[in-house]
Design a protein around this motif. Structure first.
Motif, PDB file in Angstrom:
ATOM      1  N   ALA A 193     -87.742  14.737  -5.255  1.00  0.00           N
ATOM      2  CA  ALA A 193     -87.799  13.825  -4.780  1.00  0.00           C
ATOM      3  C   ALA A 193     -86.471  13.488  -6.712  1.00  0.00           C
ATOM      4  O   ALA A 193     -85.543  12.478  -6.624  1.00  0.00           O
ATOM      5  CB  ALA A 193     -88.199  12.608  -5.064  1.00  0.00           C
ATOM      6  N   GLN A 194     -87.078  13.660  -7.555  1.00  0.00           N
ATOM      7  CA  GLN A 194     -86.309  14.022  -8.954  1.00  0.00           C
ATOM      8  C   GLN A 194     -86.116  15.404  -9.732  1.00  0.00           C
ATOM      9  O   GLN A 194     -86.080  16.452  -9.369  1.00  0.00           O
ATOM     10  CB  GLN A 194     -87.473  14.186  -9.978  1.00  0.00           C
ATOM     11  CG  GLN A 194     -88.584  12.427 -10.570  1.00  0.00           C
ATOM     12  CD  GLN A 194     -89.267  12.229 -11.152  1.00  0.00           C
ATOM     13  OE1 GLN A 194     -89.698  12.446 -10.967  1.00  0.00           O
ATOM     14  NE2 GLN A 194     -89.049  11.092 -12.242  1.00  0.00           N
ATOM     15  N   GLY A 195     -84.666  15.178  -9.757  1.00  0.00           N
ATOM     16  CA  GLY A 195     -83.818  16.714  -9.912  1.00  0.00           C
ATOM     17  C   GLY A 195     -82.918  16.349 -11.434  1.00  0.00           C
ATOM     18  O   GLY A 195     -82.011  15.388 -11.398  1.00  0.00           O
ATOM     19  N   ALA A 196     -82.058  17.794 -11.149  1.00  0.00           N
ATOM     20  CA  ALA A 196     -81.118  17.625 -11.815  1.00  0.00           C
ATOM     21  C   ALA A 196     -80.374  19.406 -11.993  1.00  0.00           C
ATOM     22  O   ALA A 196     -81.342  19.641 -11.272  1.00  0.00           O
ATOM     23  CB  ALA A 196     -81.859  17.926 -14.180  1.00  0.00           C
ATOM     24  N   THR A 228     -96.930  12.209 -14.137  1.00  0.00           N
ATOM     25  CA  THR A 228     -95.959  13.494 -13.348  1.00  0.00           C
ATOM     26  C   THR A 228     -96.580  14.576 -13.960  1.00  0.00           C
ATOM     27  O   THR A 228     -96.595  15.038 -14.459  1.00  0.00           O
ATOM     28  CB  THR A 228     -94.222  13.096 -13.180  1.00  0.00           C
ATOM     29  OG1 THR A 228     -94.099  11.732 -12.822  1.00  0.00           O
ATOM     30  CG2 THR A 228     -93.475  14.502 -11.952  1.00  0.00           C
ATOM     31  N   VAL A 283     -88.612  12.953 -16.675  1.00  0.00           N
ATOM     32  CA  VAL A 283     -89.335  12.043 -15.513  1.00  0.00           C
ATOM     33  C   VAL A 283     -90.543  11.338 -15.829  1.00  0.00           C
ATOM     34  O   VAL A 283     -90.359  11.001 -16.679  1.00  0.00           O
ATOM     35  CB  VAL A 283     -90.485  13.718 -15.104  1.00  0.00           C
ATOM     36  CG1 VAL A 283     -90.072  15.014 -14.657  1.00  0.00           C
ATOM     37  CG2 VAL A 283     -91.311  13.981 -16.731  1.00  0.00           C
ATOM     38  N   SER A 284     -91.153  10.585 -15.215  1.00  0.00           N
ATOM     39  CA  SER A 284     -92.284   9.546 -15.071  1.00  0.00           C
ATOM     40  C   SER A 284     -92.851   9.943 -16.248  1.00  0.00           C
ATOM     41  O   SER A 284     -94.021  10.928 -16.036  1.00  0.00           O
ATOM     42  CB  SER A 284     -92.376   8.591 -14.278  1.00  0.00           C
ATOM     43  OG  SER A 284     -91.240   8.450 -13.231  1.00  0.00           O
ATOM     44  N   LEU A 290     -84.455  16.399 -17.072  1.00  0.00           N
ATOM     45  CA  LEU A 290     -84.895  16.241 -16.409  1.00  0.00           C
ATOM     46  C   LEU A 290     -86.047  15.012 -17.122  1.00  0.00           C
ATOM     47  O   LEU A 290     -86.589  15.876 -17.506  1.00  0.00           O
ATOM     48  CB  LEU A 290     -85.641  17.349 -15.318  1.00  0.00           C
ATOM     49  CG  LEU A 290     -85.924  17.005 -13.828  1.00  0.00           C
ATOM     50  CD1 LEU A 290     -85.130  16.234 -13.309  1.00  0.00           C
ATOM     51  CD2 LEU A 290     -87.009  17.886 -13.610  1.00  0.00           C
ATOM     52  N   ALA A 299     -91.433   7.886 -19.956  1.00  0.00           N
ATOM     53  CA  ALA A 299     -90.580   8.821 -18.919  1.00  0.00           C
ATOM     54  C   ALA A 299     -90.571   9.820 -20.516  1.00  0.00           C
ATOM     55  O   ALA A 299     -91.116   9.150 -21.788  1.00  0.00           O
ATOM     56  CB  ALA A 299     -89.265   8.292 -19.022  1.00  0.00           C
ATOM     57  N   ARG A 324     -79.864  23.822  -9.174  1.00  0.00           N
ATOM     58  CA  ARG A 324     -80.749  22.688  -9.138  1.00  0.00           C
ATOM     59  C   ARG A 324     -82.424  23.464  -9.448  1.00  0.00           C
ATOM     60  O   ARG A 324     -83.573  23.424  -9.279  1.00  0.00           O
ATOM     61  CB  ARG A 324     -81.024  22.329  -7.708  1.00  0.00           C
ATOM     62  CG  ARG A 324     -81.997  20.519  -7.826  1.00  0.00           C
ATOM     63  CD  ARG A 324     -81.296  20.079  -5.985  1.00  0.00           C
ATOM     64  NE  ARG A 324     -82.260  18.876  -5.539  1.00  0.00           N
ATOM     65  CZ  ARG A 324     -82.428  18.194  -6.571  1.00  0.00           C
ATOM     66  NH1 ARG A 324     -81.718  17.561  -7.341  1.00  0.00           N
ATOM     67  NH2 ARG A 324     -83.290  16.871  -5.616  1.00  0.00           N
ATOM     68  N   SER A 372     -85.848  21.276  -9.678  1.00  0.00           N
ATOM     69  CA  SER A 372     -86.462  19.925  -9.098  1.00  0.00           C
ATOM     70  C   SER A 372     -88.110  19.744  -9.443  1.00  0.00           C
ATOM     71  O   SER A 372     -88.901  20.492 -10.046  1.00  0.00           O
ATOM     72  CB  SER A 372     -85.896  19.793  -7.831  1.00  0.00           C
ATOM     73  OG  SER A 372     -86.510  20.627  -7.368  1.00  0.00           O
TER      74      SER A 372
END
Length: 86
Positions: free
Chosen positions: A65-68, A84, A80-81, A78, A38, A58, A60
């Motif tokens: 799908a991934q956000g802060a 990504t 992230v994998s 944020l 990550a 927001r 993203s």
């Protein structure tokens, strides 16, 4: 009889050192693997005209799908994998 006792203590200390090294190695491997899996993107969101921070904005990645959500000072973090694409 003292020699045998000293030998047992020496063996015990040697085993303890090996266990300590093994636990340290395991912890290092765990930390490295989590660091590789990550990443964190961070920044600050602000109004382009006034420069004021945009609290609650927001942020993203990809399909959202991934956000802060930006904090009161406009900053965000944020996670992230790995792999990504942004």
């Amino acid at each position: 009889m003292l020699e045998r006792s000293d030998s047992c203590m020496s063996s015990f200390a040697s085993g303890t050192r090996r266990l300590s090294r093994l636990l340290t190695l395991g912890a290092a491997m765990l930390l490295c693997s989590s660091a590789l899996s990550a990443q964190v993107i961070s920044g600050k969101v602000s109004d382009s005209e006034s420069g004021q921070p945009l609290a609650g904005a927001r942020v993203s990645v990809g399909n959202g799908a991934q956000g802060a959500i930006a904090r009161a000072d406009g900053t965000y973090r944020l996670p992230v994998s790995a792999g990504t694409h942004i």
